[in-house]
Design a protein around this motif. Structure first.
Motif, short mmCIF file in Angstrom:
data_model
loop_
_atom_site.label_atom_id
_atom_site.label_comp_id
_atom_site.label_asym_id
_atom_site.label_seq_id
_atom_site.Cartn_x
_atom_site.Cartn_y
_atom_site.Cartn_z
N VAL A 24 13.14 -22.65 -48.19
CA VAL A 24 13.98 -21.74 -48.97
C VAL A 24 13.14 -20.57 -49.48
O VAL A 24 13.57 -19.41 -49.41
CB VAL A 24 14.67 -22.49 -50.13
CG1 VAL A 24 15.29 -21.52 -51.12
CG2 VAL A 24 15.71 -23.45 -49.60
N LEU A 25 11.94 -20.85 -49.97
CA LEU A 25 11.07 -19.78 -50.46
C LEU A 25 10.70 -18.81 -49.35
O LEU A 25 10.74 -17.59 -49.53
CB LEU A 25 9.82 -20.39 -51.09
CG LEU A 25 8.85 -19.41 -51.74
CD1 LEU A 25 9.53 -18.66 -52.88
CD2 LEU A 25 7.63 -20.15 -52.25
N LEU A 26 10.38 -19.35 -48.17
CA LEU A 26 10.06 -18.47 -47.04
C LEU A 26 11.28 -17.68 -46.59
O LEU A 26 11.16 -16.51 -46.25
CB LEU A 26 9.49 -19.29 -45.88
CG LEU A 26 9.05 -18.48 -44.67
CD1 LEU A 26 7.92 -17.53 -45.06
CD2 LEU A 26 8.62 -19.38 -43.56
N ALA A 27 12.44 -18.29 -46.62
CA ALA A 27 13.67 -17.59 -46.23
C ALA A 27 13.97 -16.44 -47.18
O ALA A 27 14.36 -15.35 -46.75
CB ALA A 27 14.84 -18.57 -46.18
N VAL A 28 13.78 -16.66 -48.46
CA VAL A 28 14.01 -15.59 -49.44
C VAL A 28 12.95 -14.50 -49.27
O VAL A 28 13.26 -13.31 -49.31
CB VAL A 28 13.99 -16.16 -50.88
CG1 VAL A 28 13.94 -15.07 -51.92
CG2 VAL A 28 15.21 -17.06 -51.09
N LEU A 29 11.72 -14.90 -49.05
CA LEU A 29 10.62 -13.95 -48.88
C LEU A 29 10.83 -13.08 -47.65
O LEU A 29 10.60 -11.87 -47.68
CB LEU A 29 9.30 -14.71 -48.77
CG LEU A 29 8.03 -13.91 -48.57
CD1 LEU A 29 7.74 -13.10 -49.83
CD2 LEU A 29 6.87 -14.82 -48.25
N ALA A 30 11.28 -13.67 -46.55
CA ALA A 30 11.42 -12.94 -45.29
C ALA A 30 12.83 -12.47 -45.01
O ALA A 30 13.14 -12.09 -43.89
CB ALA A 30 10.94 -13.83 -44.15
N SER A 31 13.70 -12.44 -46.00
CA SER A 31 15.08 -12.01 -45.77
C SER A 31 15.21 -10.57 -45.26
O SER A 31 16.14 -10.28 -44.52
CB SER A 31 15.94 -12.23 -47.00
OG SER A 31 15.47 -11.45 -48.06
N PRO A 32 14.29 -9.64 -45.58
CA PRO A 32 14.41 -8.31 -44.96
C PRO A 32 14.10 -8.31 -43.46
O PRO A 32 14.37 -7.33 -42.79
CB PRO A 32 13.36 -7.47 -45.70
CG PRO A 32 13.07 -8.18 -46.95
CD PRO A 32 13.29 -9.62 -46.65
N ALA A 33 13.55 -9.39 -42.94
CA ALA A 33 13.19 -9.47 -41.52
C ALA A 33 13.88 -10.68 -40.88
O ALA A 33 13.26 -11.72 -40.69
CB ALA A 33 11.69 -9.57 -41.37
N PRO A 34 15.16 -10.56 -40.55
CA PRO A 34 15.89 -11.72 -40.01
C PRO A 34 15.35 -12.20 -38.67
O PRO A 34 15.45 -13.38 -38.35
CB PRO A 34 17.32 -11.24 -39.90
CG PRO A 34 17.24 -9.76 -39.88
CD PRO A 34 16.02 -9.39 -40.68
N GLY A 35 14.77 -11.33 -37.88
CA GLY A 35 14.19 -11.75 -36.61
C GLY A 35 13.02 -12.68 -36.81
O GLY A 35 12.76 -13.57 -35.99
#
Length: 119
Positions: A37-48
């Motif tokens: 979840v933390l990584l998903a929130v961190l990388a949300s500007p880069a969906p690829g």
């Protein structure tokens, strides 16, 4: 991209991690989900990046050698496209890559150190 598309990629990563650690017990399961979840929130500007990471985790678990060979090529291509896109600034992209890479290295170190607790 709108926020609903980004949340679906976040959900994909969290779902893949939840499926891969489904046999883990107690705190290990929740720590792995929390890290996802933390990584998903961190990388949300880069969906690829989230898509590449999700697919990479799944094919690594499946031990599919042909996809494992192709994943670094796809990840490199995505990072090239992300770096030269104009939807976020160069500083934001660089910070995103540094933070994501550091987070993944810490997670890898933690998993190698405490691998007995994860099995």
């Amino acid at each position: 991209m709108d926020a609903s598309c980004l949340s679906s990629w976040d959900g994909l990563l969290v779902g893949v991690v939840a499926w891969l650690v489904r046999s883990a017990l107690g705190a290990s399961y929740w720590l792995a989900l929390g890290a996802a979840v933390l990584l998903a929130v961190l990388a949300s500007p880069a969906p690829g990046f989230l898509l590449t990471l999700s697919l990479g985790l799944a094919v690594f678990q499946a031990s599919n050698r042909s996809w494992l060979i192709l994943m670094p090529a796809f990840a490199t291509f995505y990072l090239f496209v992300l770096y030269y896109s104009l939807h976020i600034s160069l500083l934001d992209k660089s910070l995103l890559m540094i933070a994501s890479g550091t987070f993944l290295l810490v997670c890898g170190w933690w998993m190698s150190r405490y691998s007995e607790a994860l099995t």
